[in-house]
Motif scaffolding. Sequence first.
Motif, mmCIF file in Angstrom:
data_model
loop_
_atom_site.group_PDB
_atom_site.id
_atom_site.type_symbol
_atom_site.label_atom_id
_atom_site.label_comp_id
_atom_site.label_asym_id
_atom_site.label_seq_id
_atom_site.Cartn_x
_atom_site.Cartn_y
_atom_site.Cartn_z
ATOM 1 N N LEU A 184 -5.581 3.332 -8.592
ATOM 2 C CA LEU A 184 -4.319 3.439 -10.582
ATOM 3 C C LEU A 184 -4.964 2.088 -11.107
ATOM 4 C CD1 LEU A 184 -0.861 2.762 -8.215
ATOM 5 C CD2 LEU A 184 -1.532 4.552 -9.605
ATOM 6 N N SER A 185 -4.570 1.897 -12.513
ATOM 7 C CA SER A 185 -5.385 0.383 -13.401
ATOM 8 C C SER A 185 -4.058 0.437 -14.018
ATOM 9 C CB SER A 185 -6.219 1.176 -13.700
ATOM 10 O OG SER A 185 -5.913 2.280 -15.159
ATOM 11 N N ALA A 186 -4.425 -1.018 -14.083
ATOM 12 C CA ALA A 186 -3.192 -1.569 -14.708
ATOM 13 C C ALA A 186 -3.772 -2.300 -16.672
ATOM 14 C CB ALA A 186 -2.408 -3.166 -14.295
ATOM 15 N N ARG A 187 -3.460 -1.122 -17.124
ATOM 16 C CA ARG A 187 -3.999 -1.701 -18.363
ATOM 17 C C ARG A 187 -3.496 -2.886 -19.288
ATOM 18 N NH1 ARG A 187 -6.363 3.332 -19.817
ATOM 19 N NH2 ARG A 187 -7.099 2.670 -21.946
ATOM 20 N N THR A 188 -2.311 -2.740 -18.980
ATOM 21 C CA THR A 188 -1.150 -4.012 -19.313
ATOM 22 C C THR A 188 -0.576 -4.696 -17.719
ATOM 23 O OG1 THR A 188 0.960 -2.544 -19.358
ATOM 24 C CG2 THR A 188 -0.722 -2.044 -21.694
ATOM 25 N N ASP A 205 0.972 -1.093 -0.039
ATOM 26 C CA ASP A 205 -0.013 -0.019 -0.154
ATOM 27 C C ASP A 205 1.030 1.558 0.094
ATOM 28 O OD1 ASP A 205 -2.721 -0.290 0.093
ATOM 29 O OD2 ASP A 205 -2.333 -1.718 1.520
ATOM 30 N N ALA A 206 1.567 1.377 -0.048
ATOM 31 C CA ALA A 206 2.763 2.429 0.705
ATOM 32 C C ALA A 206 3.742 2.626 -0.720
ATOM 33 C CB ALA A 206 4.170 2.385 1.653
ATOM 34 N N ALA A 207 3.343 1.653 -1.182
ATOM 35 C CA ALA A 207 4.831 2.195 -2.193
ATOM 36 C C ALA A 207 3.258 2.688 -3.401
ATOM 37 C CB ALA A 207 5.406 0.315 -3.101
ATOM 38 N N LEU A 208 2.519 1.782 -3.375
ATOM 39 C CA LEU A 208 1.552 2.379 -4.166
ATOM 40 C C LEU A 208 1.004 3.511 -4.447
ATOM 41 C CD1 LEU A 208 -0.873 -1.011 -5.000
ATOM 42 C CD2 LEU A 208 1.005 -0.664 -5.959
ATOM 43 N N ALA A 209 0.625 3.812 -3.001
ATOM 44 C CA ALA A 209 0.797 5.229 -2.328
ATOM 45 C C ALA A 209 1.343 6.032 -2.880
ATOM 46 C CB ALA A 209 0.829 5.634 -1.106
ATOM 47 N N LEU A 241 -5.143 -7.970 -6.008
ATOM 48 C CA LEU A 241 -3.988 -6.738 -5.926
ATOM 49 C C LEU A 241 -4.838 -6.153 -6.968
ATOM 50 C CD1 LEU A 241 -1.701 -4.987 -7.409
ATOM 51 C CD2 LEU A 241 -1.328 -6.769 -9.363
ATOM 52 N N ALA A 242 -5.547 -6.378 -7.702
ATOM 53 C CA ALA A 242 -7.065 -5.356 -8.056
ATOM 54 C C ALA A 242 -7.926 -4.113 -7.000
ATOM 55 C CB ALA A 242 -7.931 -6.289 -8.800
ATOM 56 N N ASP A 243 -7.509 -4.877 -6.055
ATOM 57 C CA ASP A 243 -8.304 -3.822 -5.254
ATOM 58 C C ASP A 243 -7.049 -3.063 -4.638
ATOM 59 O OD1 ASP A 243 -10.587 -5.253 -4.572
ATOM 60 O OD2 ASP A 243 -10.144 -6.658 -3.172
ATOM 61 N N ALA A 244 -5.799 -3.914 -3.856
ATOM 62 C CA ALA A 244 -4.667 -2.416 -3.610
ATOM 63 C C ALA A 244 -5.191 -1.643 -4.666
ATOM 64 C CB ALA A 244 -3.761 -3.087 -3.727
ATOM 65 N N LEU A 245 -4.594 -1.828 -5.928
ATOM 66 C CA LEU A 245 -4.486 -0.886 -6.361
ATOM 67 C C LEU A 245 -6.185 0.649 -7.019
ATOM 68 C CD1 LEU A 245 -3.555 -2.910 -10.362
ATOM 69 C CD2 LEU A 245 -2.244 -0.998 -9.402
ATOM 70 N N ALA A 246 -7.000 -0.376 -6.823
ATOM 71 C CA ALA A 246 -8.265 0.512 -6.768
ATOM 72 C C ALA A 246 -7.963 1.094 -6.173
ATOM 73 C CB ALA A 246 -10.131 -0.562 -6.408
ATOM 74 N N ARG A 247 -7.470 1.377 -4.458
ATOM 75 C CA ARG A 247 -7.289 1.934 -3.035
ATOM 76 C C ARG A 247 -6.537 3.235 -3.523
ATOM 77 N NH1 ARG A 247 -7.239 -2.570 -0.295
ATOM 78 N NH2 ARG A 247 -4.508 -2.875 -0.433
ATOM 79 N N HIS A 248 -5.773 2.870 -4.583
ATOM 80 C CA HIS A 248 -5.113 4.146 -5.445
ATOM 81 C C HIS A 248 -5.256 4.979 -6.332
ATOM 82 C CE1 HIS A 248 -2.750 2.831 -1.005
ATOM 83 N NE2 HIS A 248 -2.255 1.838 -1.474
ATOM 84 N N ALA A 297 1.373 6.508 -6.627
ATOM 85 C CA ALA A 297 -0.457 7.953 -7.070
ATOM 86 C C ALA A 297 0.084 9.146 -6.476
ATOM 87 C CB ALA A 297 -1.362 7.114 -6.531
ATOM 88 N N ALA A 298 1.337 9.765 -6.015
ATOM 89 C CA ALA A 298 1.687 10.712 -5.272
ATOM 90 C C ALA A 298 2.216 11.526 -6.434
ATOM 91 C CB ALA A 298 2.324 10.687 -4.417
ATOM 92 N N LEU A 299 2.827 11.364 -7.359
ATOM 93 C CA LEU A 299 3.903 11.158 -7.995
ATOM 94 C C LEU A 299 2.951 11.578 -9.543
ATOM 95 C CD1 LEU A 299 6.624 9.072 -8.746
ATOM 96 C CD2 LEU A 299 6.542 10.945 -7.449
#
Length: 265
Positions: A57-61, A22-26, A48-55, A29-31
């Motif tokens: 973020l999406s993974a299109r690739t 979570d800290a890494a994804l945050a 991972l989908a839930d973690a990305l959504a919390r921040h 996102a902050a960038l």
Amino acid sequence: MSTPQLSVQLYSVRQALEADEDAALARLAALGLTSVEAFGFTHRADELADALARHGLSARTGHAGFLSPDGAPGTDLDATFRAARRLGVEILFDPFVPASRWADEKEIARTAALLNEAAERAAGHGLRVGYHNHSQEFVHTVAGVSAFDFFVDLLNPEVALEIDLFWAAAGGNDVVALLGRLGSRVRALHVKDGPVIDDPFTSGAPFDPADTGQVAAGHGQIPLAASLAAAPHAEYAVIEFDHYDGDVFEGIATGISYLKGKGIA
């Protein structure tokens, strides 16, 4: 001509993700990032989908190894494709086929056939697939062209390519000319900079990413600006580091600034 979407390969921050996802994804996102490229997700797509959504973020690739035959890990195509779609992936790239399979014409043809088959099955999941290069694909010559060019000529039109500019240069290519030859097949770029090194994957020596000398985009010898211009059909411009000396998030931030300066956001 399209403007590619800015993204980052999560492999770049793999240590930070292992320590505190979570800290890494945050931090990403902050960038200002909204898109990432996933890896190692097939066993944990929901998480991972839930973690990305919390921040936000999406993974299109995404990257997943699906071109290894004979029951090797990752070859359950439908399960892999379902996991990718759970993340919202639109194009899934196989990131690495070993050097030994690029030295033999029959093996290259078999890899192309596996990818063509995967493309047909992926379409049933609403997914595109493709291949991401390193440098070993360009070392050998087959029928008067590089093994990679020979491989590409065997692919069905719907198969996409993600060209890693750093590794393509390490394979001995004029990367701008390579992109010109590949044309509309190129749907994503790995925007990776550093010195032009020799291919390490066919040397027989252990590969240490720390030896690549990779630097933030715009600070090395790879012709990134000309490469971006030479890939007008690319949908994604993905920052990646195999290794970075220093704070990798600072390296990513520098890359973001570089790409934004080229109109990519």
